[in-house]
Design a protein around this motif. Structure first.
Motif, PDB file in Angstrom:
ATOM      1  N   ALA A  87       0.768  -1.515   0.094  1.00  0.00           N
ATOM      2  CA  ALA A  87      -0.479   0.632  -0.179  1.00  0.00           C
ATOM      3  C   ALA A  87       0.474   1.498  -0.215  1.00  0.00           C
ATOM      4  CB  ALA A  87      -0.667   0.315   1.254  1.00  0.00           C
ATOM      5  N   HIS A  88       1.804   0.737   0.408  1.00  0.00           N
ATOM      6  CA  HIS A  88       3.310   2.714   0.229  1.00  0.00           C
ATOM      7  C   HIS A  88       3.899   2.535  -0.136  1.00  0.00           C
ATOM      8  CE1 HIS A  88       0.657   2.053   4.672  1.00  0.00           C
ATOM      9  NE2 HIS A  88       0.553   3.097   4.341  1.00  0.00           N
ATOM     10  N   SER A  89       3.868   1.575  -1.397  1.00  0.00           N
ATOM     11  CA  SER A  89       5.157   1.964  -2.657  1.00  0.00           C
ATOM     12  C   SER A  89       4.537   1.122  -3.864  1.00  0.00           C
ATOM     13  CB  SER A  89       5.757  -0.034  -2.143  1.00  0.00           C
ATOM     14  OG  SER A  89       5.342  -1.302  -2.486  1.00  0.00           O
ATOM     15  N   LEU A 118       2.976 -12.861   3.043  1.00  0.00           N
ATOM     16  CA  LEU A 118       4.393 -12.432   1.691  1.00  0.00           C
ATOM     17  C   LEU A 118       2.689 -11.372   0.865  1.00  0.00           C
ATOM     18  CD1 LEU A 118       5.351 -13.338  -0.137  1.00  0.00           C
ATOM     19  CD2 LEU A 118       4.346 -15.354  -0.814  1.00  0.00           C
ATOM     20  N   ALA A 119       2.109 -10.493   0.741  1.00  0.00           N
ATOM     21  CA  ALA A 119       1.316  -9.905  -0.325  1.00  0.00           C
ATOM     22  C   ALA A 119       2.078  -9.719  -1.655  1.00  0.00           C
ATOM     23  CB  ALA A 119       1.349  -8.642   0.402  1.00  0.00           C
ATOM     24  N   ARG A 120       0.922  -9.833  -2.417  1.00  0.00           N
ATOM     25  CA  ARG A 120       1.190 -10.272  -3.728  1.00  0.00           C
ATOM     26  C   ARG A 120      -0.263  -9.562  -4.531  1.00  0.00           C
ATOM     27  NH1 ARG A 120       2.677 -13.538  -8.589  1.00  0.00           N
ATOM     28  NH2 ARG A 120       2.702 -12.524 -10.147  1.00  0.00           N
ATOM     29  N   ARG A 121       0.216  -8.344  -5.393  1.00  0.00           N
ATOM     30  CA  ARG A 121      -1.415  -7.080  -5.632  1.00  0.00           C
ATOM     31  C   ARG A 121      -1.613  -7.422  -6.968  1.00  0.00           C
ATOM     32  NH1 ARG A 121      -1.123  -1.997  -4.651  1.00  0.00           N
ATOM     33  NH2 ARG A 121       0.882  -1.847  -4.078  1.00  0.00           N
ATOM     34  N   GLY A 122      -2.882  -8.106  -7.443  1.00  0.00           N
ATOM     35  CA  GLY A 122      -3.389  -8.946  -8.011  1.00  0.00           C
ATOM     36  C   GLY A 122      -3.316  -7.917  -9.247  1.00  0.00           C
ATOM     37  N   ALA A 123      -3.933  -8.357 -10.831  1.00  0.00           N
ATOM     38  CA  ALA A 123      -4.231  -7.974 -12.109  1.00  0.00           C
ATOM     39  C   ALA A 123      -5.739  -6.575 -11.622  1.00  0.00           C
ATOM     40  CB  ALA A 123      -4.622  -8.974 -13.136  1.00  0.00           C
ATOM     41  N   ASP A 124      -6.095  -6.668 -10.316  1.00  0.00           N
ATOM     42  CA  ASP A 124      -7.682  -5.869 -10.376  1.00  0.00           C
ATOM     43  C   ASP A 124      -7.476  -5.216  -9.353  1.00  0.00           C
ATOM     44  OD1 ASP A 124      -7.350  -7.721  -7.738  1.00  0.00           O
ATOM     45  OD2 ASP A 124      -9.145  -8.793  -8.092  1.00  0.00           O
ATOM     46  N   GLY A 125      -5.882  -5.111  -8.623  1.00  0.00           N
ATOM     47  CA  GLY A 125      -5.542  -4.286  -7.898  1.00  0.00           C
ATOM     48  C   GLY A 125      -5.904  -4.561  -6.815  1.00  0.00           C
ATOM     49  N   ARG A 126      -6.636  -5.913  -6.850  1.00  0.00           N
ATOM     50  CA  ARG A 126      -6.711  -5.847  -4.744  1.00  0.00           C
ATOM     51  C   ARG A 126      -5.521  -7.201  -3.806  1.00  0.00           C
ATOM     52  NH1 ARG A 126     -12.197  -9.022  -4.835  1.00  0.00           N
ATOM     53  NH2 ARG A 126     -10.894 -10.453  -6.703  1.00  0.00           N
TER      54      ARG A 126
END
Length: 167
Positions: A87-89, A118-126
């Motif tokens: 969220a901050h990058s 471990l967090a990953r941003r999906g194609a939909d932004g979630r």
């Protein structure tokens, strides 16, 4: 230098993904391992060293309620750290670590316990986040921190592969 960082950089570059880290007990060792690799600037966005709870809250948005309910060394805090790093990058993938490197610990949170997010941003932004806890044991501060760094790099590398794991 970790032998896992160079394949991570190459894989992230091939996948077109940017990486961020959120570190507590490693104090920047994961970021250092990544940036030891020439060309890492193509994929490494930033690292957050959030050793104190106040830093976790201010820099990553970890909730006071989460810290009070679960403590800093918890999968819940690791998840909030990882999602906060995204969220901050501008990163697509983030790893977070929080643990007890030692010496010390308690009956409920022993030395060598490290929680990973471990967090990953999906194609939909979630943002999708997974967590795990590893008990490295009372193997000494330096070894816990090194093992944590290597495991975090392994998690990042595995996250580059979109195929489900066999098992």
């Amino acid at each position: 230098m970790s032998d896992k960082a160079a394949p991570l950089i190459a894989g992230a570059r091939a996948a077109g993904l940017a990486i961020a880290t959120a570190e507590s007990c490693t104090g920047g060792m994961i970021s250092a391992a990544i940036t030891d690799v020439p060309g890492s600037s193509a994929v490494f966005d930033r690292g957050f060293v959030t050793y104190s709870n106040a830093a976790k809250q201010a820099m990553l948005g970890v909730l006071t309620e989460t810290l009070q309910a679960h403590g800093a060394v918890s999968e819940q805090v690791a998840a909030e750290m990882a999602s906060g790093a995204l969220a901050h990058s501008v990163a697509d993938l983030a790893v977070a670590v929080t643990g007890i490197a030692g010496p010390g610990g308690s009956e409920f949170k022993p030395e060598g316990r490290v929680c990973f997010g471990l967090a990953r941003r999906g194609a939909d932004g979630r943002i999708e986040t997974i967590t795990e806890t590893v008990e490295f044991g009372a193997i000494g501060r330096d070894r816990v921190r090194a093992a944590t760094r290597d495991h975090a790099l392994t998690l990042l590398l595995a996250a580059l592969d979109p195929r489900p794991s066999a098992g």
